[in-house]
Enzyme design. Structure first.
Site, short mmCIF file in Angstrom:
data_model
loop_
_atom_site.label_atom_id
_atom_site.label_comp_id
_atom_site.label_asym_id
_atom_site.label_seq_id
_atom_site.Cartn_x
_atom_site.Cartn_y
_atom_site.Cartn_z
N PRO A 33 1.03 -1.30 0.04
CA PRO A 33 -0.02 -0.08 0.09
C PRO A 33 0.75 1.38 -0.03
O PRO A 33 0.16 2.42 0.06
CB PRO A 33 -0.83 0.09 1.40
CG PRO A 33 -0.05 -1.04 2.21
CD PRO A 33 0.71 -1.91 1.18
N ALA A 35 4.12 1.79 2.15
CA ALA A 35 4.73 2.38 3.30
C ALA A 35 6.43 2.50 2.86
O ALA A 35 7.04 3.36 3.49
CB ALA A 35 4.54 0.93 4.27
N TRP A 36 6.93 1.44 2.20
CA TRP A 36 8.30 1.60 1.63
C TRP A 36 8.50 2.85 0.96
O TRP A 36 9.56 3.47 1.16
CB TRP A 36 8.65 0.50 0.87
CG TRP A 36 9.23 -0.66 1.85
CD1 TRP A 36 8.60 -1.14 2.92
CD2 TRP A 36 10.54 -1.78 1.49
NE1 TRP A 36 9.33 -2.27 3.44
CE2 TRP A 36 10.32 -2.49 2.44
CE3 TRP A 36 11.31 -1.91 0.35
CZ2 TRP A 36 11.14 -3.68 2.58
CZ3 TRP A 36 12.31 -2.80 0.43
CH2 TRP A 36 12.09 -3.88 1.38
N ASP A 62 2.99 -1.17 -8.61
CA ASP A 62 2.22 -2.30 -8.31
C ASP A 62 1.12 -2.96 -9.02
O ASP A 62 0.76 -1.98 -10.02
CB ASP A 62 1.74 -2.14 -6.56
CG ASP A 62 1.60 -3.54 -6.00
OD1 ASP A 62 2.44 -3.44 -4.86
OD2 ASP A 62 0.87 -3.99 -6.29
N ASP A 79 2.76 -4.19 -13.91
CA ASP A 79 3.57 -5.37 -13.71
C ASP A 79 5.05 -5.07 -13.80
O ASP A 79 5.50 -4.72 -14.85
CB ASP A 79 3.04 -6.59 -14.48
CG ASP A 79 3.75 -7.88 -14.40
OD1 ASP A 79 4.75 -7.92 -13.68
OD2 ASP A 79 3.35 -8.83 -15.05
N ASP A 104 10.26 -5.27 -2.55
CA ASP A 104 9.45 -5.94 -1.26
C ASP A 104 8.22 -6.82 -1.95
O ASP A 104 7.33 -7.41 -1.20
CB ASP A 104 8.98 -5.01 -0.27
CG ASP A 104 8.39 -5.73 0.92
OD1 ASP A 104 9.13 -6.58 1.35
OD2 ASP A 104 7.38 -5.20 1.68
N LYS A 144 13.60 -8.57 -1.55
CA LYS A 144 12.86 -9.61 -0.60
C LYS A 144 12.81 -10.91 -1.44
O LYS A 144 12.51 -10.87 -2.79
CB LYS A 144 11.52 -9.29 -0.51
CG LYS A 144 10.76 -10.37 0.50
CD LYS A 144 9.70 -9.99 1.18
CE LYS A 144 8.45 -9.89 0.57
NZ LYS A 144 7.32 -9.32 1.46
N1 SAM Z 1 6.79 -2.65 0.35
C1 SAM Z 1 5.25 -2.53 0.73
C2 SAM Z 1 4.63 -1.61 1.70
O1 SAM Z 1 5.76 -1.25 2.39
O2 SAM Z 1 3.79 -0.81 1.32
C3 SAM Z 1 4.44 -3.95 0.65
C4 SAM Z 1 4.28 -4.75 -0.66
S1 SAM Z 1 3.43 -6.18 -0.37
C5 SAM Z 1 4.43 -7.24 0.82
C6 SAM Z 1 4.12 -6.98 -1.98
C7 SAM Z 1 3.50 -6.34 -3.28
O3 SAM Z 1 3.86 -6.88 -4.35
C8 SAM Z 1 1.79 -6.69 -3.26
O4 SAM Z 1 1.03 -5.34 -3.24
C9 SAM Z 1 1.76 -6.99 -4.73
O5 SAM Z 1 0.49 -6.71 -5.50
C10 SAM Z 1 2.96 -6.73 -5.37
N2 SAM Z 1 3.37 -7.52 -6.60
C11 SAM Z 1 3.44 -8.80 -6.79
N3 SAM Z 1 3.95 -9.09 -8.05
C12 SAM Z 1 4.19 -7.99 -8.74
C13 SAM Z 1 4.49 -7.70 -9.90
N4 SAM Z 1 4.77 -8.41 -10.84
N5 SAM Z 1 4.59 -6.13 -10.17
C14 SAM Z 1 4.07 -5.28 -9.39
N6 SAM Z 1 3.96 -5.54 -8.12
C15 SAM Z 1 3.82 -7.04 -7.82
#
Ligand code: SAM
Length: 192
Positions: A33, A35-36, A62, A79, A104, A144
């Site tokens: 959402p 935070a990073w 995202d 993506d 992340d 990550k």
């Molecule tokens: N770092 C974020 C924060 O602090 O708010 C939290 C990230 S969350 C653990 C992982 C995110 O990776 C999800 O919102 C997911 O939709 C996204 N994600 C997964 N595959 C992705 C892709 N191929 N391209 C972009 N985002 C992707």
């Protein structure tokens, strides 16, 4: 306040390793959402909160929608593994270059540990294609991953293009999770 507790992982990593500096350009992969991106925004002075310091850039990407944040540019519904997103980033970044790539990101966990591990490692590997296009020589990548048999393959690939590669387990990360981070620094463009 932060949009998500994951902020504390990046704060901890950055307090220790000093990756984010005022004036730098940062790409935050899997940013929802947000935070990073909030942490990066503060640390690189992307909103110009401190007029004495250089002003940086933060771009967050995202698959999901991300609520707006002053000073950060979000590419929602994008993506990061798609070359079309890479082209978009090249356009948006000052001089088409980033100093830091943060990731992340994580796939939706299926519950099958090996399958989720492999999927995330493959997603991380695409960050090396992105780096080749946008990351400045000397730049850094934080990503990550979920530990497992293919982690060494990612580590080897990182080691072939970064001068230094470390494995981090932030205290803010749950002890029982397989979640780890690679911190790769001193990027050198790959020799073709
Ligand atoms: N770092 C974020 C924060 O602090 O708010 C939290 C990230 S969350 C653990 C992982 C995110 O990776 C999800 O919102 C997911 O939709 C996204 N994600 C997964 N595959 C992705 C892709 N191929 N391209 C972009 N985002 C992707």
């Amino acid at each position: 306040s932060f949009r998500c507790r994951s902020a504390f992982k990046l704060l901890e990593i950055d307090d220790k390793h000093k990756i984010l500096q005022p004036g730098l350009s940062v790409v935050d992969c899997g940013a929802a959402p947000g935070a990073w991106s909030q942490v990066a925004l503060q640390r690189v002075n992307a909103a110009g909160a401190d007029p004495e310091l250089r002003r940086g850039t933060v771009i967050g990407i995202d698959l999901l929608n991300i609520a707006p944040l002053d000073g950060v540019q979000f590419l929602s519904n994008h993506d990061i593994t798609d070359p079309a997103t890479h082209a978009r980033l090249l356009d948006l970044l000052p001089n088409g270059e980033a100093h830091v790539i943060l990731s992340d990101m994580a796939p939706n966990a299926s519950g099958y540990k090996d399958m989720d591990h492999e999927k995330l490692i493959n997603m991380c590997l695409t960050l090396l294609d992105l780096a080749e296009k946008i990351l400045q020589p000397g730049g850094a990548l934080v990503c990550k991953y979920w530990d497992g048999i293919l982690a060494h393959k990612l580590q080897e690939k990182l080691s072939s293009v970064f001068g230094s590669v470390k494995i981090l387990k932030p205290k803010a990360s749950r002890k029982d999770s397989a979640e780890l981070y690679f911190l790769a620094r001193m990027y050198k463009k790959p020799i073709k």
